[in-house]
Each structure stands twice: as structure tokens, then as C-alpha cells.
Design an enzyme around this catalytic site. Structure first.
Site, PDB file in Angstrom:
ATOM      1  N   HIS A 155      89.459  46.360  -3.356  1.00  0.00           N
ATOM      2  CA  HIS A 155      89.330  46.245  -1.904  1.00  0.00           C
ATOM      3  C   HIS A 155      89.711  44.841  -1.426  1.00  0.00           C
ATOM      4  CE1 HIS A 155      87.907  50.138  -0.818  1.00  0.00           C
ATOM      5  NE2 HIS A 155      86.791  50.073  -1.521  1.00  0.00           N
ATOM      6  N   CYS A 215      94.870  46.459   0.058  1.00  0.00           N
ATOM      7  CA  CYS A 215      95.353  46.690   1.420  1.00  0.00           C
ATOM      8  C   CYS A 215      95.708  45.361   2.095  1.00  0.00           C
ATOM      9  CB  CYS A 215      94.302  47.434   2.236  1.00  0.00           C
ATOM     10  SG  CYS A 215      93.988  49.115   1.655  1.00  0.00           S
TER      11      CYS A 215
END
Length: 216
Positions: free
Chosen positions: A133, A190
Site C-alpha cells: 500500500h 498505487c
């Protein structure tokens, strides 16, 4: 005289046979001992990583750059018993130290990073993909530089990688995870790192193995 010679040869043959049996017994005992030590080493490694990943009384990751939500998700995830990690990944310059689990489901990514299924296995040649993440363990990748060292440690040893490039791609661009003949590492998260909502891009770090100590 011939009878005496045959007796001596018989005793010699018997002695050689018994000696061979004894050597085989020693050989198989050494192999058994080595296998036992290997299994004990694997279990000890898995236990140490599991303790790091699942205990507040032990290791706690550096959460200075993490979002509040990611901290909450991490704290909830480590309360659940789960399979031990496959490896421990370190990027010393960035202060990143993260257990790597098999698979990229939300549970794994809340408590560490995840091996992307379909990419190379942790201790095999090829292109190994690991996801994390952007607002948790992989937040520090925003400061990655070419030449940075990445260590991936397993029960079998360690592979040291050197960052060769980084790039930004579309979410559906899976070419970065394509197979390679060399031992390579691809980190995926991301992007942008501080985007509010679902980030529209993917940040990719490519690294190549140097002087691996793992026996493939």
C-alpha cells in the site's frame, strides 16, 4: 595354501563390505542431521517473522508516513492468526522493513507486502512481483533512487537487489510483471502517493539481483 588365501580374501571382502555399510550409515545419518537442521532453521525463521509481523510486544514498523486508516487496518490485522510470511524485505536507506506474504489480498497488504501470484516464487529465478500500500509500508518508495539496495531474506539465505529504474504506468499495464531470465524484483504500489481516493496510476520499482546467496 589356496585354502588359506581364499580365507584371507574372504575376510578382506567381509571387512570391506562392513566398512562400506558403516560409511553408508554415516552418510545417511549426516544427511538426516542436515535436513533436520534445515527444517529447524526454516521453522525458526518463520517464527521470528511471524512474531515481528503479529506482535505489538516485539517489532513495530515505522509508521511515521502512514495514513491513519492504514495504521488502524494494520493494528486490526495483526490480531488475527495467519500463515507466516515468506520473506522479510528491507530497504535500509528508506527505513523500509516489511514481511512479505503470499498473495495480495487486503488482509496480507494490511499487515505487510504481498507476493503477486503468477510472478516468480520468492526463492526462484525470474521476475518476482511484490505489492504494497502507498499509504502504508510502501509510502517510503516515494523517495526511492536508482542504485538503492534492497535485501530480500528468507530461511534459505538472502538476495540483494539494486534498483535499476522506476516508472509510472496505468493500472492495467501488466507488462512490468513479465517473465525474465534474470533474477529481478518488481515493486508495485498505487500512485500518486498522497492522492485522496483511489489512485489512478501505479508506481513501479525495478531492481536486479546482485551476488545472491540463495541456492536456486
Amino acid at each position: 595354501m589356496h585354502s588359506r588365501l581364499r580365507n584371507r580374501l574372504g575376510w578382506l571382502e567381509a571387512g570391506l563390505y562392513l566398512g562400506g555399510v558403516a560409511l553408508l550409515a554415516v552418510f545417511f545419518q549426516l544427511r538426516a542431521d542436515a535436513e533436520l537442521q534445515r527444517e529447524q532453521g526454516v521453522r525458526a525463521f518463520e517464527a521470528s517473522l511471524a512474531d515481528k509481523a503479529a506482535s505489538h510486544s516485539g517489532w513495530i514498523p515505522d509508521q511515521e508516513l502512514w495514513s491513519d486508516k492504514r495504521i488502524r487496518d494494520y493494528e486490526e490485522s495483526i490480531q488475527v492468526d495467519a500463515e507466516p510470511p515468506l520473506a522479510l524485505m528491507k530497504i535500509a536507506r528508506l527505513g523500509i522493513e516489511v514481511p512479505v506474504y503470499n498473495g495480495t489480498d487486503e488482509f496480507n497488504l494490511n499487515r505487510g507486502a504481498g507476493r503477486i501470484k503468477g510472478t516468480a516464487w520468492i526463492d526462484s529465478p525470474g521476475n518476482l512481483g511484490i505489492a504494497g500500500h502507498r499509504d502504508g509500508f510502501f509510502r517510503g518508495l516515494k523517495d526511492i533512487e536508482i542504485g538503492d539496495e534492497i535485501e530480500l531474506r528468507t530461511a534459505g539465505g538472502a538476495v540483494n537487489y539494486r534498483v535499476s529504474s522506476f516508472l509510472i504506468v496505468e493500472p492495467d499495464d501488466v507488462s512490468v510483471l513479465g517473465k525474465t531470465a534474470e533474477t529481478t524484483l518488481t515493486l508495485v504500489t498505487c500512485y500518486p502517493f498522497y492522492y485522496v481516493g483511489h489512485a489512478p496510476k501505479r508506481f513501479i520499482v525495478k531492481a536486479e539481483a546482485r551476488h545472491p546467496s540463495l541456492k536456486f
